[in-house]
Design an enzyme around this catalytic site. Sequence first.
Site, PDB file in Angstrom:
ATOM      1  CG  HIS A   1      -0.176  -0.015   2.608  1.00  0.00           C
ATOM      2  ND1 HIS A   1       0.105   1.099   3.199  1.00  0.00           N
ATOM      3  CD2 HIS A   1      -0.113  -1.069   3.451  1.00  0.00           C
ATOM      4  CE1 HIS A   1       0.569   1.192   4.278  1.00  0.00           C
ATOM      5  NE2 HIS A   1       0.664  -0.594   4.652  1.00  0.00           N
TER       6      HIS A   1
ATOM      7  CB  CYS B   1       1.653  -3.743   5.443  1.00  0.00           C
ATOM      8  SG  CYS B   1       0.015  -4.457   6.019  1.00  0.00           S
TER       9      CYS B   1
END
Length: 324
Positions: free
Chosen positions: A192, A208
């Site tokens: 992301h 992440c």
Amino acid sequence: MASGLLFSVVTLAEEATEWPKGHYPLPDDGDVIGEVYTVETREDETLLDVAREHNVGYEEIRRANPDVSIWVPGEGTEVVIPARRILPPVAREGIVINIAELRLYYYPEVGEGETPRVETYPIGIGREGYNTPLGVTKTTMRLEDPAWYPPSSMREEAAERGDPPPEVVPPGPDNPLGRHAILLDIPGYLIHGTNQPDGIGMRASRGCIRMFPEDIESVFDRVPEGTRVNIIDQPIKAGWEGDTPYVQVYQALEEQEEGMAALLETLALLERNSSEASVALNYEQLRQLLDNPDGQVEALEPPPEPEKAPAADSGNGFLDEVTV
């Protein structure tokens, strides 16, 4: 200027007219991409500004410019851009994420007549205690302007501090996912964007993979659902360019085998990537590179010539020294 760098000075104009930063044609026969070059800082520009403009992360720019101030380098300061890399020693398909070098490689599918290429981008990964998981997975869904739901672990930590986060953070400048997210087939893990770009090139997330907003936006519509994603931890990379062997060594993120095991791993990589039966290497130089990881691509030199044994004295003494 950082020492020990293999320099190929490339003008920015030449680079811009051929390929976007971080995009390279795949070598026909070899493993090395990119070049090291230098730029000069502009007024009020930080070292992190330079890194972002040139597709480099925090740790990369800091290692290559240890004597340059991060926040106030000063106008006209020469900055080394470490853009020369060895491709990871895995299948060149889909997305490859090497957490040891804090970098993502994307091998897009190309149409007939198109040049096979690789795109590479700096990333942020999980900080200590929140390790990014390793292994082969795939992309599942793409989300534009995603809402963020803080995980229970974060909510518990924040509650202990007396500062509990909201149940959901809507799209906007306070959303840590940024404007684009690509879900992985690992529950809770994504590739992301971010609202804190200074953390790209560092261990700063909760597991992440973060990218600069402009980087994930550039690949967002080009990564099909079901794209293979291979997450590896490869601090040692070795490969070839022409007849020259190269090694690139990063600091291991976790405790790993060292000494003879690291040496044997490097030799195995060179042997696998070589069409030559065997090549003589300078093992002392290789050992120094493994002991002092700095992320730079270094050419391995031939072994030193063995010292010649002194000529036997014929008994003539002075005549032996002057006879030609």
